[in-house]
Design a protein around this motif. Structure first.
Motif, mmCIF file in Angstrom:
data_model
loop_
_atom_site.group_PDB
_atom_site.id
_atom_site.type_symbol
_atom_site.label_atom_id
_atom_site.label_comp_id
_atom_site.label_asym_id
_atom_site.label_seq_id
_atom_site.Cartn_x
_atom_site.Cartn_y
_atom_site.Cartn_z
ATOM 1 N N ARG A 293 0.818 -1.228 -0.030
ATOM 2 C CA ARG A 293 0.000 0.038 0.197
ATOM 3 C C ARG A 293 0.988 1.232 -0.160
ATOM 4 N NH1 ARG A 293 -2.779 -3.873 -0.961
ATOM 5 N NH2 ARG A 293 -4.859 -4.220 0.038
ATOM 6 N N THR A 295 1.261 3.291 -2.636
ATOM 7 C CA THR A 295 0.655 4.335 -3.659
ATOM 8 C C THR A 295 -0.312 5.086 -2.668
ATOM 9 O OG1 THR A 295 -0.988 2.955 -4.310
ATOM 10 C CG2 THR A 295 0.735 3.243 -5.757
ATOM 11 N N ARG A 296 -0.295 6.478 -2.942
ATOM 12 C CA ARG A 296 -1.317 7.809 -2.626
ATOM 13 C C ARG A 296 -2.268 8.117 -3.384
ATOM 14 N NH1 ARG A 296 0.300 4.754 0.767
ATOM 15 N NH2 ARG A 296 1.419 5.562 3.021
ATOM 16 N N GLY A 297 -1.877 8.035 -4.800
ATOM 17 C CA GLY A 297 -2.774 8.901 -5.567
ATOM 18 C C GLY A 297 -2.349 8.343 -7.046
ATOM 19 N N ALA A 310 -9.960 10.549 -8.793
ATOM 20 C CA ALA A 310 -10.609 10.309 -7.586
ATOM 21 C C ALA A 310 -10.544 8.590 -7.417
ATOM 22 C CB ALA A 310 -11.853 10.723 -7.529
ATOM 23 N N PRO A 311 -10.209 8.270 -6.065
ATOM 24 C CA PRO A 311 -10.394 6.679 -5.868
ATOM 25 C C PRO A 311 -11.652 6.257 -6.132
ATOM 26 C CG PRO A 311 -9.002 7.883 -4.168
ATOM 27 C CD PRO A 311 -9.820 8.951 -5.006
ATOM 28 N N GLN A 312 -12.858 6.893 -5.860
ATOM 29 C CA GLN A 312 -14.186 6.507 -6.193
ATOM 30 C C GLN A 312 -14.656 6.202 -7.335
ATOM 31 O OE1 GLN A 312 -13.040 9.444 -4.325
ATOM 32 N NE2 GLN A 312 -14.630 10.963 -5.114
ATOM 33 N N SER A 313 -13.802 7.014 -8.404
ATOM 34 C CA SER A 313 -14.070 6.515 -9.712
ATOM 35 C C SER A 313 -13.478 5.547 -10.561
ATOM 36 C CB SER A 313 -13.520 7.970 -10.573
ATOM 37 O OG SER A 313 -12.291 8.039 -10.696
ATOM 38 N N LEU A 314 -12.534 4.748 -9.655
ATOM 39 C CA LEU A 314 -11.802 3.553 -10.150
ATOM 40 C C LEU A 314 -12.818 2.400 -10.056
ATOM 41 C CD1 LEU A 314 -8.239 4.132 -9.137
ATOM 42 C CD2 LEU A 314 -9.065 4.046 -11.496
ATOM 43 N N ARG A 316 -12.579 -1.757 -9.638
ATOM 44 C CA ARG A 316 -11.624 -2.721 -9.446
ATOM 45 C C ARG A 316 -12.162 -3.948 -10.281
ATOM 46 N NH1 ARG A 316 -7.186 -0.972 -6.704
ATOM 47 N NH2 ARG A 316 -6.015 -2.642 -7.865
ATOM 48 N N PHE A 340 -8.083 -2.021 -12.898
ATOM 49 C CA PHE A 340 -8.984 -1.155 -12.780
ATOM 50 C C PHE A 340 -9.470 -0.459 -14.067
ATOM 51 C CE2 PHE A 340 -4.542 0.701 -12.559
ATOM 52 C CZ PHE A 340 -4.877 1.604 -13.636
ATOM 53 N N THR A 342 -11.800 2.927 -15.525
ATOM 54 C CA THR A 342 -12.328 4.313 -15.009
ATOM 55 C C THR A 342 -12.442 5.069 -16.363
ATOM 56 O OG1 THR A 342 -12.413 6.220 -13.873
ATOM 57 C CG2 THR A 342 -10.116 5.569 -14.703
#
Length: 706
Positions: A293, A295-297, A310-314, A316, A340, A342
């Motif tokens: 873990r 990665t931060r963005g 944005a994480p919520q747009s990915l 999985r 992933f 998007t």
């Protein structure tokens, strides 16, 4: 200008001159009647108001209007009297105003704007003459830095204005980053700056490097100039010349694809596809292995800057190939769903030929991944989107928020490409056909012999118009040769409509209908073969007897004689979506409930007969569905919405060798196109279908009643 008498009060008389070919410039002195109350008249024509006005010193105004070169001009005074203005004076009447800062630039903006005279070469000459004497030499810093092809250059500028050339006027926007694109004839032209200065641009310079040459260099200075040039061009990307230059520069100097995919890496990732959706967005498919873990963005980077993801747009998704590759990795196995996907609908101006994905780590370091080509033909890009995810991973959220928006944009772009239709007539056409058969062809031509042979045995079909539409242009020669031979032997005339590209089932049917001349239209699949002659008569009789009917569908059978279709109905499926179903599918051919004519929710597009007037009223098949599926039920629902009823006629029996063509389409087989079409159909018609099915039985209920 002298005084005149009107109603006992002195009024200062205006003067006027001509600018360019047909612009009248009326100088209204201070103290004259308010410009708001004035009207003009050319010759004996009707009164009109000035198109624009500019303030002059001491309260006067300059009125601008379009007046033909040979016309006289009159001015309406406050008491409604018309004052002839006489012959136009010399251009020198404007000399005092031209000496004012900003006047010429403001005059150019009015002439090219409200008066639509930007292409008037005579106007450009007059503006240059008015500026004469006040023209300043351009500073050394004002010069071209980047070539854009076809003579257009990016110039180093510090402000915008109006460019006056021998051909007319051109707007110079405020430069982005100190650069602005100028047309090919800018060298040596006059630049009227917004703040009032008039500059003569230099000429005789050496050609600067173009975008492709800059993009191929790796030194810091040319790379910095390239970035500056791209920023300067971003506001112009909707213009064809700019889009062409940007696309060429990126494609001809494309960077090699780069990923971080070694199992020994603590963070491994790749972009499999980064595809332009042709409407300012990008569809992204990739994977990430990050067991610690780190990665931060993520940031998607293009030539005009970056877009944080944005994480919520990915979403999985599963990637068995990645899981297998990293199951023995040094830093641990990957997540069960490392993939992933998007869709970023607005990533700024384009076109963008190649994207980069930056992975930001908690330490402040970054990993850059370089994707492959983003600019691919819209139809192929649409297929890549629909094939980018395992169908087992696709749920309503992924479909609605990611796959469907990207596919819909690409489908629109593909549909906008020229179709290139050509029509070939084979044999002598039937003079007044009672019915037109429209039969789309895609790849599968092997049923044509059987279909034409069955038509030839039926006397009614000899009076029909038969139209084949070939939607696979690579088979043109084969289809033409086949139809000429078979129809020549059978003595049947046919029309062959040829598409220059694959456009899908709905467009193929619509193309055929556009050529049809009969009052009745029969949409028929190429893999549908009549069981015996006389099948068309009962369907036509139903439409003749009941004007409420908008469509009639026959009984369709599999090759073993079991039922394939006895009317279409809707039933809830997984996710509560409405699915298309066929009454008694798989039941025996003579199943009692399937031998009765009855009204049904819809019928299949494999064979549907309707009045041409009804087809035209609802606009034919909707081309918004991809490749083919759900267009038939959509048409039936639109017919119902228009007040028509739909009937199943069992006396007409045909064999249907189901889905023989669509299974060969690369944009359908193995993709989620069926799910896309079903979801589009559901969103469009869910409430209508729910109400409709309250009045119609499902198959089980009909079975019980039988």
């Amino acid at each position: 200008m002298g005084p005149a008498q009107t109603s006992g009060q002195p009024v200062l008389l205006p003067a006027w001159t001509r600018l360019g070919t047909d612009i009248a410039a009326i100088i209204l002195p201070a103290g004259a009647t308010s410009a708001r109350a004035l009207s003009l008249r050319a010759g004996e024509g009707p009164a009109f108001s000035p198109l624009s006005q500019l303030p002059l010193d001491e309260g006067g105004a300059l009125l601008l209007a379009r007046v033909a070169p040979d016309q006289t001009l009159s001015l309406q005074l406050a008491d409604d009297a018309w004052l002839p203005l006489g012959a136009p004076g010399p251009l020198a009447l404007l000399a005092a105003a031209a000496a004012r800062p900003r006047f010429l630039a403001l005059l150019a903006s009015k002439a090219a704007g409200p008066l639509r005279a930007g292409a008037d070469a005579a106007l450009a000459r007059d503006l240059a003459a008015l500026a004469e004497g006040g023209i300043q030499p351009a500073p050394d810093t004002l010069r071209p830095l980047v070539g854009l092809g076809l003579g257009r250059l990016l110039w180093k500028l510090d402000s915008g204005g109006w460019l006056v050339t021998a051909q007319g006027l051109a707007r110079v926007a405020e430069p982005d980053g100190g650069l602005a694109p100028l047309p090919p004839n800018a060298a040596g032209a006059l630049l009227l700056r917004a703040e009032g200065a008039a500059l003569r641009l230099p000429s005789g310079f050496a050609p600067p490097p173009n975008l492709v040459e800059l993009a191929r260099q790796t030194a810091p200075a040319p790379r910095a100039l390239l970035r500056q040039a791209l920023l300067a061009l971003r506001r112009h990307t909707a213009e064809p010349w700019c889009a062409d230059q940007l696309r060429n520069a990126q494609v001809l100097a494309m960077a090699p694809t780069r990923s971080s995919a070694e199992p020994s890496n603590a963070v491994a990732a790749a972009i499999d596809r980064a595809i332009s959706d042709h409407e300012g967005g990008v569809f992204l498919v990739g994977w990430l292995h990050d067991p610690l873990r780190l990665t931060r963005g993520m940031t998607l980077r293009g030539p005009f800057g970056g877009t944080p993801i944005a994480p919520q747009s990915l979403f999985r998704v599963s990637r068995p190939d990645v899981v297998k590759r990293f199951e023995q990795a040094a830093f641990g196995a990957t997540d069960p769903r490392p993939g992933f996907v998007t869709h970023l609908p607005n990533v700024g101006p384009g076109p963008v030929a190649q994207w980069r994905l930056e992975l930001a780590l908690g330490s402040g370091e970054a990993i850059e991944l370089v994707a492959g080509p983003a600019l691919i033909p819209a139809a192929q890009a649409r297929e890549a989107v629909l094939r980018g995810v395992n169908p087992l991973d696709v749920g309503p959220a992924l479909l609605d928020r990611c796959l469907a928006p990207a596919a819909a944009r690409l489908h629109r772009a593909a549909a906008a490409e020229p179709l290139g239709t050509e029509v070939v007539r084979i044999g002598r056409a039937v003079a007044k056909p009672s019915v037109s058969l429209v039969i789309p062809l895609y790849r599968n031509l092997r049923f044509i012999r059987h279909q034409v042979a069955a038509f030839a045995r039926d006397p009614m079909l000899r009076e029909a118009e038969i139209i084949y539409v070939l939607d696979s242009p690579e088979q043109r020669a084969e289809a033409d040769h086949l139809l000429r031979g078979i129809c020549g032997l059978a003595g049947l005339p046919v029309t062959l409509v040829l598409h220059g590209r694959n456009a899908g089932y709905a467009t193929a049917c619509n193309s055929g209908a556009a050529e049809a001349t009969a009052p009745m239209l029969l949409m028929l699949n190429s893999d549908v073969v009549p069981d015996r002659p006389g099948w068309l008569a009962p369907m036509l009789a139903r439409l003749a007897a009941d004007k409420r009917l908008g469509c009639v569908g026959p009984k369709l059978m599999f090759d073993d004689g079991s039922l394939q279709h006895a009317g279409l109905y809707f039933a809830r499926g997984p996710g509560d979506d409405w699915f298309n179903c066929h009454y008694f599918k798989g039941f025996p051919r003579h199943y009692p409930a399937a031998t009765r004519a009855r009204e049904v929710p819809g019928v299949t597009g494999a064979a549907m007969l309707m009045p041409r007037a009804a087809w035209d009223e609802v606009g034919g098949f909707s081309a918004e569905y991809i490749v083919g599926d759900y267009e038939d039920s959509d048409l039936c629902l639109r017919l119902r919405q228009a007040g028509f009823a739909i009937l199943y006629e069992p006396a007409a029996e045909l064999f249907h060798f189901e889905r023989q063509s669509i299974a060969q389409h690369g944009g359908y087989a193995g993709t989620v196109a069926a799910a896309y079409n079903r979801r589009l159909h559901h969103r469009r018609w869910a409430s209508t279908i729910a109400t409709l099915m309250e009045d119609f039985p499902r198959m089980g209920e009909t079975h019980a009643a039988a």
